[in-house]
Scaffold this motif. Structure first.
Motif, PDB file in Angstrom:
ATOM      1  N   ARG A   3     -62.791   9.687   5.018  1.00  0.00           N
ATOM      2  CA  ARG A   3     -61.979  10.543   4.151  1.00  0.00           C
ATOM      3  C   ARG A   3     -62.652  10.781   2.807  1.00  0.00           C
ATOM      4  O   ARG A   3     -62.609  11.882   2.266  1.00  0.00           O
ATOM      5  CB  ARG A   3     -60.601   9.907   3.947  1.00  0.00           C
ATOM      6  CG  ARG A   3     -59.623  10.762   3.163  1.00  0.00           C
ATOM      7  CD  ARG A   3     -58.212  10.217   3.252  1.00  0.00           C
ATOM      8  NE  ARG A   3     -58.074   8.897   2.662  1.00  0.00           N
ATOM      9  CZ  ARG A   3     -57.853   7.774   3.349  1.00  0.00           C
ATOM     10  NH1 ARG A   3     -57.763   7.811   4.673  1.00  0.00           N
ATOM     11  NH2 ARG A   3     -57.727   6.615   2.744  1.00  0.00           N
ATOM     12  N   GLN A   4     -63.301   9.769   2.263  1.00  0.00           N
ATOM     13  CA  GLN A   4     -63.823   9.850   0.896  1.00  0.00           C
ATOM     14  C   GLN A   4     -65.332  10.045   0.821  1.00  0.00           C
ATOM     15  O   GLN A   4     -65.851  10.500  -0.200  1.00  0.00           O
ATOM     16  CB  GLN A   4     -63.470   8.569   0.129  1.00  0.00           C
ATOM     17  CG  GLN A   4     -61.979   8.318   0.017  1.00  0.00           C
ATOM     18  CD  GLN A   4     -61.651   7.012  -0.706  1.00  0.00           C
ATOM     19  OE1 GLN A   4     -60.499   6.743  -0.997  1.00  0.00           O
ATOM     20  NE2 GLN A   4     -62.657   6.214  -0.987  1.00  0.00           N
ATOM     21  N   SER A   5     -66.054   9.624   1.877  1.00  0.00           N
ATOM     22  CA  SER A   5     -67.529   9.630   1.915  1.00  0.00           C
ATOM     23  C   SER A   5     -68.146   8.729   0.850  1.00  0.00           C
ATOM     24  O   SER A   5     -69.358   8.749   0.653  1.00  0.00           O
ATOM     25  CB  SER A   5     -68.083  11.057   1.766  1.00  0.00           C
ATOM     26  OG  SER A   5     -67.708  11.843   2.861  1.00  0.00           O
ATOM     27  N   ARG A   6     -67.316   7.954   0.189  1.00  0.00           N
ATOM     28  CA  ARG A   6     -67.803   7.005  -0.805  1.00  0.00           C
ATOM     29  C   ARG A   6     -66.721   5.960  -1.029  1.00  0.00           C
ATOM     30  O   ARG A   6     -65.556   6.179  -0.714  1.00  0.00           O
ATOM     31  CB  ARG A   6     -68.145   7.695  -2.122  1.00  0.00           C
ATOM     32  CG  ARG A   6     -66.961   8.356  -2.837  1.00  0.00           C
ATOM     33  CD  ARG A   6     -67.404   9.103  -4.088  1.00  0.00           C
ATOM     34  NE  ARG A   6     -68.318  10.173  -3.735  1.00  0.00           N
ATOM     35  CZ  ARG A   6     -69.598  10.206  -4.077  1.00  0.00           C
ATOM     36  NH1 ARG A   6     -70.111   9.211  -4.800  1.00  0.00           N
ATOM     37  NH2 ARG A   6     -70.372  11.214  -3.719  1.00  0.00           N
ATOM     38  N   ILE A   7     -67.125   4.829  -1.596  1.00  0.00           N
ATOM     39  CA  ILE A   7     -66.158   3.760  -1.845  1.00  0.00           C
ATOM     40  C   ILE A   7     -66.634   2.915  -3.015  1.00  0.00           C
ATOM     41  O   ILE A   7     -67.843   2.717  -3.199  1.00  0.00           O
ATOM     42  CB  ILE A   7     -65.971   2.904  -0.575  1.00  0.00           C
ATOM     43  CG1 ILE A   7     -64.726   2.044  -0.667  1.00  0.00           C
ATOM     44  CG2 ILE A   7     -67.186   2.047  -0.293  1.00  0.00           C
ATOM     45  CD1 ILE A   7     -64.369   1.380   0.650  1.00  0.00           C
ATOM     46  N   THR A   8     -65.692   2.462  -3.816  1.00  0.00           N
ATOM     47  CA  THR A   8     -65.985   1.579  -4.936  1.00  0.00           C
ATOM     48  C   THR A   8     -65.115   0.338  -4.811  1.00  0.00           C
ATOM     49  O   THR A   8     -63.900   0.438  -4.634  1.00  0.00           O
ATOM     50  CB  THR A   8     -65.700   2.265  -6.290  1.00  0.00           C
ATOM     51  OG1 THR A   8     -66.514   3.429  -6.399  1.00  0.00           O
ATOM     52  CG2 THR A   8     -66.016   1.340  -7.452  1.00  0.00           C
TER      53      THR A   8
ATOM     54  N   ARG B  95     -70.650   0.073  -5.379  1.00  0.00           N
ATOM     55  CA  ARG B  95     -70.545   1.471  -4.950  1.00  0.00           C
ATOM     56  C   ARG B  95     -71.392   1.718  -3.698  1.00  0.00           C
ATOM     57  O   ARG B  95     -72.561   1.351  -3.649  1.00  0.00           O
ATOM     58  CB  ARG B  95     -70.990   2.413  -6.071  1.00  0.00           C
ATOM     59  CG  ARG B  95     -70.076   2.384  -7.282  1.00  0.00           C
ATOM     60  CD  ARG B  95     -70.501   3.384  -8.334  1.00  0.00           C
ATOM     61  NE  ARG B  95     -71.796   3.038  -8.927  1.00  0.00           N
ATOM     62  CZ  ARG B  95     -72.889   3.776  -8.857  1.00  0.00           C
ATOM     63  NH1 ARG B  95     -72.877   4.932  -8.222  1.00  0.00           N
ATOM     64  NH2 ARG B  95     -74.001   3.377  -9.438  1.00  0.00           N
ATOM     65  N   TRP B  96     -70.735   2.359  -2.726  1.00  0.00           N
ATOM     66  CA  TRP B  96     -71.396   2.752  -1.481  1.00  0.00           C
ATOM     67  C   TRP B  96     -71.079   4.214  -1.183  1.00  0.00           C
ATOM     68  O   TRP B  96     -69.996   4.697  -1.549  1.00  0.00           O
ATOM     69  CB  TRP B  96     -70.893   1.906  -0.308  1.00  0.00           C
ATOM     70  CG  TRP B  96     -71.277   0.465  -0.355  1.00  0.00           C
ATOM     71  CD1 TRP B  96     -72.301  -0.143   0.303  1.00  0.00           C
ATOM     72  CD2 TRP B  96     -70.609  -0.579  -1.088  1.00  0.00           C
ATOM     73  NE1 TRP B  96     -72.327  -1.488   0.028  1.00  0.00           N
ATOM     74  CE2 TRP B  96     -71.298  -1.783  -0.827  1.00  0.00           C
ATOM     75  CE3 TRP B  96     -69.500  -0.606  -1.943  1.00  0.00           C
ATOM     76  CZ2 TRP B  96     -70.914  -3.001  -1.380  1.00  0.00           C
ATOM     77  CZ3 TRP B  96     -69.120  -1.811  -2.506  1.00  0.00           C
ATOM     78  CH2 TRP B  96     -69.818  -2.994  -2.225  1.00  0.00           C
ATOM     79  N   VAL B  97     -72.008   4.898  -0.527  1.00  0.00           N
ATOM     80  CA  VAL B  97     -71.764   6.283  -0.119  1.00  0.00           C
ATOM     81  C   VAL B  97     -72.261   6.481   1.307  1.00  0.00           C
ATOM     82  O   VAL B  97     -73.119   5.737   1.796  1.00  0.00           O
ATOM     83  CB  VAL B  97     -72.467   7.299  -1.053  1.00  0.00           C
ATOM     84  CG1 VAL B  97     -71.993   7.159  -2.486  1.00  0.00           C
ATOM     85  CG2 VAL B  97     -73.982   7.169  -0.957  1.00  0.00           C
ATOM     86  N   LEU B  98     -71.683   7.479   1.980  1.00  0.00           N
ATOM     87  CA  LEU B  98     -72.211   7.941   3.251  1.00  0.00           C
ATOM     88  C   LEU B  98     -73.204   9.057   2.970  1.00  0.00           C
ATOM     89  O   LEU B  98     -72.832  10.082   2.392  1.00  0.00           O
ATOM     90  CB  LEU B  98     -71.094   8.453   4.150  1.00  0.00           C
ATOM     91  CG  LEU B  98     -70.176   7.407   4.787  1.00  0.00           C
ATOM     92  CD1 LEU B  98     -69.030   8.100   5.526  1.00  0.00           C
ATOM     93  CD2 LEU B  98     -70.949   6.499   5.730  1.00  0.00           C
TER      94      LEU B  98
END
Length: 324
Positions: free
Chosen positions: A273-278, A131-134
């Motif tokens: 678009r999502q500001s996060r990614i898994t 998991r990563w976030v901006l």
């Protein structure tokens, strides 16, 4: 009667006496230690070039009773580091590893990538397994600073940090803030007790090239508690060199650069678009997308796929495998 005031000058706290006095040469030199965008940009660009590389990774201090550090791992090769994006506020350095395959043939491996952004409003951070976030960067934190974002071989995210270039005491160096980061393949493939790092990066220019130093705390769970199992020190040394098949790396990049530019754009669009990614983390390749995305680049090289077809398939894979 004089009072001591803390005056913020060009983003650097300087202790002065009141009433105000003329700035000395030392004041001016101190204030110039960071925040010079053009000078910083020039330092970043000095990490581009052709290099003999040594990777030296050593677990040093065990902090859990009974834990035995892994033996030091020393490896190396040659790298071509290309600035594939170069603007005053943003630089993208792509590493291309050049090694022998053991049978007298040269192999080119698209290696890690580092992006540098001046005074970023947001930066990528690793927050937990896959998991990563901006995260927004406060104005005071980004003033005079550059973020460095590190990406996997398939351009999927790895970690980001922010820090300032400094030039005091005769050294040109950037030190990032302490950040979480996923296990590197060297560790993930041996399934250790720890499951992530808390690390600090330092990039330093040297007379022969540059060096990337890392201080890592290797953290996992023991008896239901988060614990640091061991500390690790990593020194990756880049010495300018030209006595290796540079043309092989250039040829690889010339044939695949449009494909990889499209892959970078797909990841960037997804994050905006999502500001996060898994993403799934896979021990031997880094992420769930890595194997297929790297194979598509190989297919372009071999002629089994056109660049356009590979780009379309990469877009599909990224959208399929990356979740909010």
């Amino acid at each position: 009667m004089n009072r001591l005031l803390l005056l913020a000058a060009a983003g650097l706290a300087v202790l002065v006496a009141s009433p105000a006095r003329a700035r000395t040469a030392r004041d001016i030199a101190d204030a110039a230690q960071y925040g010079d965008r053009a000078r910083d940009h020039a330092a970043i660009m000095k990490m581009a070039g052709t290099f003999k590389v040594t990777f030296d990774m050593r677990e040093t201090t065990p902090l859990v009773a009974g834990y035995t550090p892994y033996p030091a791992k020393l490896s190396g090769g040659h790298e071509v580091v290309r600035a594939v994006v170069d603007t005053p506020d943003h630089v993208v350095l792509q590493h291309l590893l050049v090694v022998g395959d053991g049978n007298g043939k040269t192999m080119v491996v698209k290696h890690w990538r580092q992006d540098w952004t001046w005074q970023p409003a947001r930066m990528l951070v690793y927050v937990g397994p896959g998991r990563w976030v901006l995260r927004p960067v406060p104005e005071a934190e980004r003033r005079g600073a550059w973020s460095q974002t590190v990406w996997q071989t398939d351009d999927s995210p790895r970690y980001g940090a922010i820090g300032r270039w400094r030039y005091d005491d005769g050294a040109t160096r950037w030190t990032g803030n302490e950040t979480r980061r996923p296990l590197a393949r060297r560790d993930a493939t041996r399934h250790p007790a720890y499951d992530h790092y808390l690390g600090t990066n330092r990039h330093v220019l040297t007379p022969a090239g540059w060096v990337h130093e890392q201080d890592n705390a290797k953290i996992g769970t023991k008896d239901g508690q988060s614990v640091t199992f061991v500390h690790e020190y990593v020194v990756n040394t880049y010495v300018t060199a030209t006595d290796f098949p540079i043309k092989a790396a250039n040829d690889y990049w010339d044939r695949t650069r449009e494909y990889w530019a499209s892959v970078r754009a797909d990841w960037d669009a997804l994050l905006r678009r999502q500001s996060r990614i898994t993403l799934g983390e896979v021990a031997d390749v880094g992420s769930s997308t890595a194997h297929e995305l790297m194979l598509l680049a190989d297919d372009i090289i071999s002629g089994e796929a056109t660049s356009a077809a590979a780009r379309a398939e990469a877009t599909r894979l990224i959208r399929q495998d990356a979740q909010p």
